[in-house]
Design an enzyme around this catalytic site. Structure first.
Site, PDB file in Angstrom:
ATOM      1  N   TYR A 138      36.323  30.762  53.389  1.00 29.67           N
ATOM      2  CA  TYR A 138      37.133  30.550  54.767  1.00 29.67           C
ATOM      3  C   TYR A 138      36.679  31.572  55.605  1.00 29.67           C
ATOM      4  O   TYR A 138      36.663  31.228  56.958  1.00 29.67           O
ATOM      5  CB  TYR A 138      38.559  30.421  54.439  1.00 29.67           C
ATOM      6  CG  TYR A 138      39.218  29.024  54.123  1.00 29.67           C
ATOM      7  CD1 TYR A 138      38.628  28.344  53.219  1.00 29.67           C
ATOM      8  CD2 TYR A 138      40.090  28.416  54.929  1.00 29.67           C
ATOM      9  CE1 TYR A 138      39.063  27.015  52.874  1.00 29.67           C
ATOM     10  CE2 TYR A 138      40.533  27.568  54.810  1.00 29.67           C
ATOM     11  CZ  TYR A 138      40.173  26.442  53.584  1.00 29.67           C
ATOM     12  OH  TYR A 138      40.450  25.194  53.296  1.00 29.67           O
ATOM     13  N   LYS A 189      35.256  29.369  39.047  1.00 32.55           N
ATOM     14  CA  LYS A 189      33.956  28.662  38.605  1.00 32.55           C
ATOM     15  C   LYS A 189      32.874  29.712  38.001  1.00 32.55           C
ATOM     16  O   LYS A 189      31.934  30.073  38.653  1.00 32.55           O
ATOM     17  CB  LYS A 189      33.511  27.840  39.648  1.00 32.55           C
ATOM     18  CG  LYS A 189      32.280  26.895  39.518  1.00 32.55           C
ATOM     19  CD  LYS A 189      32.733  25.660  38.846  1.00 32.55           C
ATOM     20  CE  LYS A 189      31.261  24.794  38.505  1.00 32.55           C
ATOM     21  NZ  LYS A 189      31.764  23.440  37.652  1.00 32.55           N
ATOM     22  N   ASP A 221      36.669  22.618  38.022  1.00 31.55           N
ATOM     23  CA  ASP A 221      36.507  20.925  37.926  1.00 31.55           C
ATOM     24  C   ASP A 221      37.415  20.685  36.864  1.00 31.55           C
ATOM     25  O   ASP A 221      38.133  19.442  36.782  1.00 31.55           O
ATOM     26  CB  ASP A 221      34.850  20.788  37.538  1.00 31.55           C
ATOM     27  CG  ASP A 221      34.417  21.592  36.570  1.00 31.55           C
ATOM     28  OD1 ASP A 221      35.054  22.679  36.070  1.00 31.55           O
ATOM     29  OD2 ASP A 221      33.275  21.233  36.012  1.00 31.55           O
ATOM     30  N   ASP A 245      42.894  25.270  48.433  1.00 31.75           N
ATOM     31  CA  ASP A 245      43.178  24.364  49.389  1.00 31.75           C
ATOM     32  C   ASP A 245      43.167  22.770  48.612  1.00 31.75           C
ATOM     33  O   ASP A 245      43.944  22.311  48.752  1.00 31.75           O
ATOM     34  CB  ASP A 245      41.992  24.399  50.501  1.00 31.75           C
ATOM     35  CG  ASP A 245      42.220  23.336  51.622  1.00 31.75           C
ATOM     36  OD1 ASP A 245      43.418  23.062  51.880  1.00 31.75           O
ATOM     37  OD2 ASP A 245      41.043  22.679  51.793  1.00 31.75           O
ATOM     38  N   ASP A 249      46.239  20.308  47.322  1.00 31.57           N
ATOM     39  CA  ASP A 249      46.646  18.776  47.832  1.00 31.57           C
ATOM     40  C   ASP A 249      46.836  17.871  46.622  1.00 31.57           C
ATOM     41  O   ASP A 249      47.603  17.051  46.555  1.00 31.57           O
ATOM     42  CB  ASP A 249      45.479  18.399  48.792  1.00 31.57           C
ATOM     43  CG  ASP A 249      45.644  18.321  50.033  1.00 31.57           C
ATOM     44  OD1 ASP A 249      46.454  19.598  50.497  1.00 31.57           O
ATOM     45  OD2 ASP A 249      45.150  17.611  51.007  1.00 31.57           O
TER      46      ASP A 249
HETATM   47  C1  IPM Z   1      45.912  23.710  54.468  1.00 34.77           C
HETATM   48  C2  IPM Z   1      45.075  23.191  55.384  1.00 34.77           C
HETATM   49  C3  IPM Z   1      44.268  24.147  56.255  1.00 34.77           C
HETATM   50  C4  IPM Z   1      43.354  24.822  55.365  1.00 34.77           C
HETATM   51  C5  IPM Z   1      43.333  23.605  57.267  1.00 34.77           C
HETATM   52  C6  IPM Z   1      44.128  22.841  58.429  1.00 34.77           C
HETATM   53  C7  IPM Z   1      42.888  24.751  58.113  1.00 34.77           C
HETATM   54  O1  IPM Z   1      44.238  22.193  54.724  1.00 34.77           O
HETATM   55  O2  IPM Z   1      46.685  24.554  54.876  1.00 34.77           O
HETATM   56  O3  IPM Z   1      45.769  23.501  53.226  1.00 34.77           O
HETATM   57  O4  IPM Z   1      42.490  24.349  54.966  1.00 34.77           O
HETATM   58  O5  IPM Z   1      43.920  26.099  54.615  1.00 34.77           O
HETATM   59 MG    MG Z   2      44.687  21.721  52.653  1.00 36.22          MG
END
Ligand code: IPM
Ligand code: MG
Length: 357
Positions: A138, A189, A221, A245, A249
């Site tokens: 990042y 990884k 993975d 990240d 999710d």
């Molecule tokens: C998160 C989001 C952010 C990230 C984006 C919006 C920059 O996806 O907080 O997980 O990738 O960190």
């Molecule tokens: Mg995210």
């Protein structure tokens, strides 16, 4: 207790309004809370032309904690990359040194049917994902778009971690695991990427300081697969910025209700930025339909981690559970037999439960 409130974009202002009502109740009960408002993301771009203006930087640097709604919206997607709302979020994380991102994935028993996975796979799920938040691909340099020596267009990013960056997130993760079920899974990884092979080595070293915690390692993975195959094998997972990240999710959706999940991003002194794990949901913004519970639960995390007020945090969490127990649901978590309520009506119910507690 100085709190910077950044409602942000999309549904941000409406969910934040409900979270602030909880803080108002606690203030009436004597908690010395001082709230000050600022802008971030698209809202900041609209007012100041940049997603993280100096005015906001000054406000959040002076605060003890930051409560954020959400940022982003389709009207900003065509802006130059440095002006986009997401850049404001990355900038505030980096500016405040918020390297430790805690993303719990908890399945509330009342919402067992919300998951797309079978109830027997997810019931009782309680995972804490610890994501490193200010390093990795990042932020690694060099990055950019350009042209190769041969004249072809190219783009590149750099996955990079220093020893101190890995060590400090390792200590946070081991510390959290030590207070939970003492199992820590570090995701890497290492079979392909030196950066994460290095990550793994540092974790093995730091583990010696936490003999009570059982450390395991998993390739990313495989971790993605194991999260849907048998998620309850995990207690605390720790990983770098990009893997975290993605996996966070995935983990959030195991609970079926991303609208329920709070998050904390902490610096070395437990100053923190607290925000719901979900986005700004532009499609339902302004319609009083959004689920405010993740933001309300983020306020609870703030009380626990930055202000050491576990009793007040538990009080908010208990109020949320009581309201779910009564069958009230916003549209995102609604199911047959429950009462569908608006964002503000959900706030009314949690306020009432909080007052009753
Ligand atoms: C998160 C989001 C952010 C990230 C984006 C919006 C920059 O996806 O907080 O997980 O990738 O960190
Ligand atoms: Mg995210």
């Amino acid at each position: 207790m100085k709190i910077a409130i950044l409602p942000g974009d999309g549904i941000g202002p409406e969910i934040m309004a409900q979270a602030v009502r909880m803080l108002d109740v606690l203030r009436e009960d004597g908690l010395p809370l001082e709230l000050e408002y600022g802008v971030l993301g698209g809202a900041a771009y609209d007012r100041y032309g940049v997603p993280y203006p100096d005015e906001t930087a000054r406000l959040v640097r002076a605060a003890d904690a930051v409560l954020l709604g959400a940022v982003g919206g389709p009207q900003y997607d065509t802006l130059d990359r440095p002006l986009r709302p997401e850049r404001g979020l990355l900038a505030i994380r980096k500016d405040l040194g918020l390297f430790a991102n805690l993303r719990p994935a908890i399945l509330y028993p009342e919402l067992a049917n919300a998951s797309t996975l079978k109830p027997e796979v997810v019931s009782g799920l309680d995972i804490m994902i610890v994501r490193e938040l200010t390093g990795d691909i990042y932020f690694g340099q060099p990055r950019g778009m350009g042209v190769t020596a041969g004249g072809e267009r190219e783009a590149y990013n750099t996955m990079r971690y220093s020893e101190s960056e890995v060590r400090r997130i390792a200590h946070v993760a081991f510390g959290i695991a030590a207070k939970r079920n003492r199992r820590l899974c570090s995701v890497d990884k290492a079979n392909v990427l030196e950066t994460t092979e290095f990550w793994k080595e540092i974790f093995i070293e730091v583990a010696k300081e936490y003999p009570e915690v059982e450390l395991s390692h998993m390739y990313v993975d495989n971790a993605a697969m194991q999260l849907v195959r048998n998620p309850r094998q995990f207690d605390v997972m720790v990983t770098g910025n990009i893997f975290g990240d993605i996996l966070s999710d995935e983990a959030s959706m195991l609970t079926g209700s991303i609208g329920m999940l709070p998050s904390a991003s902490l610096d070395a002194n437990n100053k923190g930025l607290y925000e719901p794990s979900h986005g700004s949901a532009p499609d339902i913004a302004g319609k009083n339909l959004a689920n405010p519970l993740a933001t309300i639960l983020s306020a609870a995390m703030m009380l626990r981690y930055t202000f050491n007020r576990n009793a007040e945090a538990l009080r908010i969490e208990a109020a949320v559970k009581a309201v779910l127990g009564k069958g009230l649901r916003t549209a995102d978590i609604w199911e047959e037999g429950c009462e569908k309520v608006s964002c503000s009506a959900m706030g009314d119910a949690v306020v009432a439960a909080l007052r009753a507690a």
